[in-house]
Scaffold this motif. Sequence first.
Motif, PDB file in Angstrom:
ATOM      1  N   LEU A  87       0.830  -1.205   0.000  1.00 54.11           N
ATOM      2  CA  LEU A  87       0.000   0.000   0.000  1.00 54.11           C
ATOM      3  C   LEU A  87       0.865   1.255   0.000  1.00 54.11           C
ATOM      4  O   LEU A  87       0.588   2.225  -0.726  1.00 54.11           O
ATOM      5  N   GLY A  88       1.919   1.249   0.807  1.00 54.28           N
ATOM      6  CA  GLY A  88       2.803   2.411   0.836  1.00 54.28           C
ATOM      7  C   GLY A  88       3.495   2.642  -0.494  1.00 54.28           C
ATOM      8  O   GLY A  88       3.647   3.794  -0.927  1.00 54.28           O
ATOM      9  N   VAL A  89       3.913   1.577  -1.155  1.00 56.47           N
ATOM     10  CA  VAL A  89       4.571   1.713  -2.455  1.00 56.47           C
ATOM     11  C   VAL A  89       3.603   2.281  -3.495  1.00 56.47           C
ATOM     12  O   VAL A  89       3.965   3.147  -4.303  1.00 56.47           O
ATOM     13  N   LEU A  90       2.361   1.809  -3.493  1.00 59.12           N
ATOM     14  CA  LEU A  90       1.375   2.323  -4.449  1.00 59.12           C
ATOM     15  C   LEU A  90       1.121   3.815  -4.247  1.00 59.12           C
ATOM     16  O   LEU A  90       1.083   4.593  -5.215  1.00 59.12           O
ATOM     17  N   LEU A  91       0.957   4.226  -2.994  1.00 59.20           N
ATOM     18  CA  LEU A  91       0.688   5.639  -2.730  1.00 59.20           C
ATOM     19  C   LEU A  91       1.897   6.508  -3.045  1.00 59.20           C
ATOM     20  O   LEU A  91       1.762   7.598  -3.618  1.00 59.20           O
ATOM     21  N   SER A  92       3.086   6.053  -2.668  1.00 58.38           N
ATOM     22  CA  SER A  92       4.273   6.860  -2.934  1.00 58.38           C
ATOM     23  C   SER A  92       4.537   6.975  -4.434  1.00 58.38           C
ATOM     24  O   SER A  92       4.958   8.032  -4.921  1.00 58.38           O
ATOM     25  N   ALA A 132      11.064   6.594  -2.987  1.00 58.04           N
ATOM     26  CA  ALA A 132      10.378   7.668  -3.706  1.00 58.04           C
ATOM     27  C   ALA A 132      10.741   9.048  -3.173  1.00 58.04           C
ATOM     28  O   ALA A 132      10.699  10.026  -3.923  1.00 58.04           O
ATOM     29  N   SER A 133      11.083   9.165  -1.884  1.00 63.89           N
ATOM     30  CA  SER A 133      11.312  10.485  -1.306  1.00 63.89           C
ATOM     31  C   SER A 133      12.574  11.139  -1.865  1.00 63.89           C
ATOM     32  O   SER A 133      12.618  12.371  -2.011  1.00 63.89           O
ATOM     33  N   VAL A 134      13.591  10.364  -2.182  1.00 58.94           N
ATOM     34  CA  VAL A 134      14.831  10.956  -2.683  1.00 58.94           C
ATOM     35  C   VAL A 134      14.633  11.599  -4.060  1.00 58.94           C
ATOM     36  O   VAL A 134      14.983  12.764  -4.256  1.00 58.94           O
ATOM     37  N   HIS A 229       9.764  -1.302  -9.351  1.00 63.70           N
ATOM     38  CA  HIS A 229      11.088  -1.069  -8.769  1.00 63.70           C
ATOM     39  C   HIS A 229      11.020  -1.079  -7.246  1.00 63.70           C
ATOM     40  O   HIS A 229      11.819  -1.749  -6.572  1.00 63.70           O
ATOM     41  N   ASP A 230      10.056  -0.346  -6.675  1.00 60.54           N
ATOM     42  CA  ASP A 230       9.994  -0.225  -5.222  1.00 60.54           C
ATOM     43  C   ASP A 230       9.568  -1.526  -4.555  1.00 60.54           C
ATOM     44  O   ASP A 230      10.084  -1.875  -3.489  1.00 60.54           O
ATOM     45  N   VAL A 231       8.623  -2.252  -5.163  1.00 61.28           N
ATOM     46  CA  VAL A 231       8.197  -3.514  -4.565  1.00 61.28           C
ATOM     47  C   VAL A 231       9.340  -4.519  -4.583  1.00 61.28           C
ATOM     48  O   VAL A 231       9.573  -5.249  -3.605  1.00 61.28           O
ATOM     49  N   THR A 232      10.082  -4.571  -5.688  1.00 63.77           N
ATOM     50  CA  THR A 232      11.199  -5.517  -5.775  1.00 63.77           C
ATOM     51  C   THR A 232      12.256  -5.210  -4.731  1.00 63.77           C
ATOM     52  O   THR A 232      12.709  -6.095  -3.990  1.00 63.77           O
TER      53      THR A 232
END
Length: 350
Positions: A87-92, A132-134, A229-232
Amino acid sequence: MAITKAAPQDGDTRPDAPAPAPAAAPAAPAPAEEPRRLTSPLALTLLLLLLVLLQSPIRRALSAPVMQSWTTVFVAVVIQALPFLVLGVLLSAAIAVYVPPSFFARALPSRPALAVPVAGMAGAVLPGCECASVPVAGALVRRGVTPAAALAFLLSAPAINPIVLTATAVAFPRNPEMVLARFVASLLVACAMGWLWQRVGRTDWMRPPAHAHHEGQTRGAAFWDSVRHDVTHAGGFLVVGAMAAATLKAVAPESWLRTAAGNPFVAVLALALLAVILSICSEADAFVAASLTQFSLTARLAFLVVGPMIDLKLFAMQAGTFGRGFALRFAPMTFALAIASAVLTGAVLL
């Protein structure tokens, strides 16, 4: 008088002229053999065959009490944390792709001293994981946002967003004060680092990114590329973190853990360093911290504050986005302030 026969000239087509030898046809090149590669289906097939051949030793190893305890902790941490991570990856990813950086430039105050806390509080509203923040912070700097405010958002977004705080509440059902302590300590670090950069930071220490993130892609393609990318990466770090927590719980001698946990300074420093090494996604780190029951709440708070702000993957991403000189100055100061903020907040709230 003897008559001599003239030599044939070039191009002579008389019947008695010698015929030119036919040119040899070029030999066809031999087809090059393609190198054999270990593809994913082949690797999976080999792994399954190996598991079938070794099923008896594997069954005996898993039936040992230590392995049963290890497996229980590992599976529990992964299953609890995975929904929050996805969920966090989807929102970010949605924020990184669909929210334009110009929105932040318009929403932040023009005065840097006021823009820092506003950008820090924006992290509580706009979920974003470390990955995602960077790039989002890099886009803010490129669009003209003061670097102090962009850095405050970089630190706060993966630490105090609603997904992370909800996951913390689920991981610590008997200690709801951990949610408030994590929010306060992380926000203090984000604002302090923003104001510190405004005071002592120099423009030549930061190399703004020269190109936009996901440049040249459609929004849909950029969104799914960011999600994959983020989920992996985050899923891999979650597995590593769950394995480390399970190993500490099941394999590490209890006397070692009691010795480390019995000294408050050693306990805080040990879990802070563990957060840097494990590099767990902030949506899942609360479940790893909750499993470390030998340590105090303050030490586990240090784990939760340090991890989303500085770890190995974040250091690499910050160095790639803003330059190695920036990361070498920014990371140690963030680490020290995160520990100090966690200890101070833990002494007051925990």
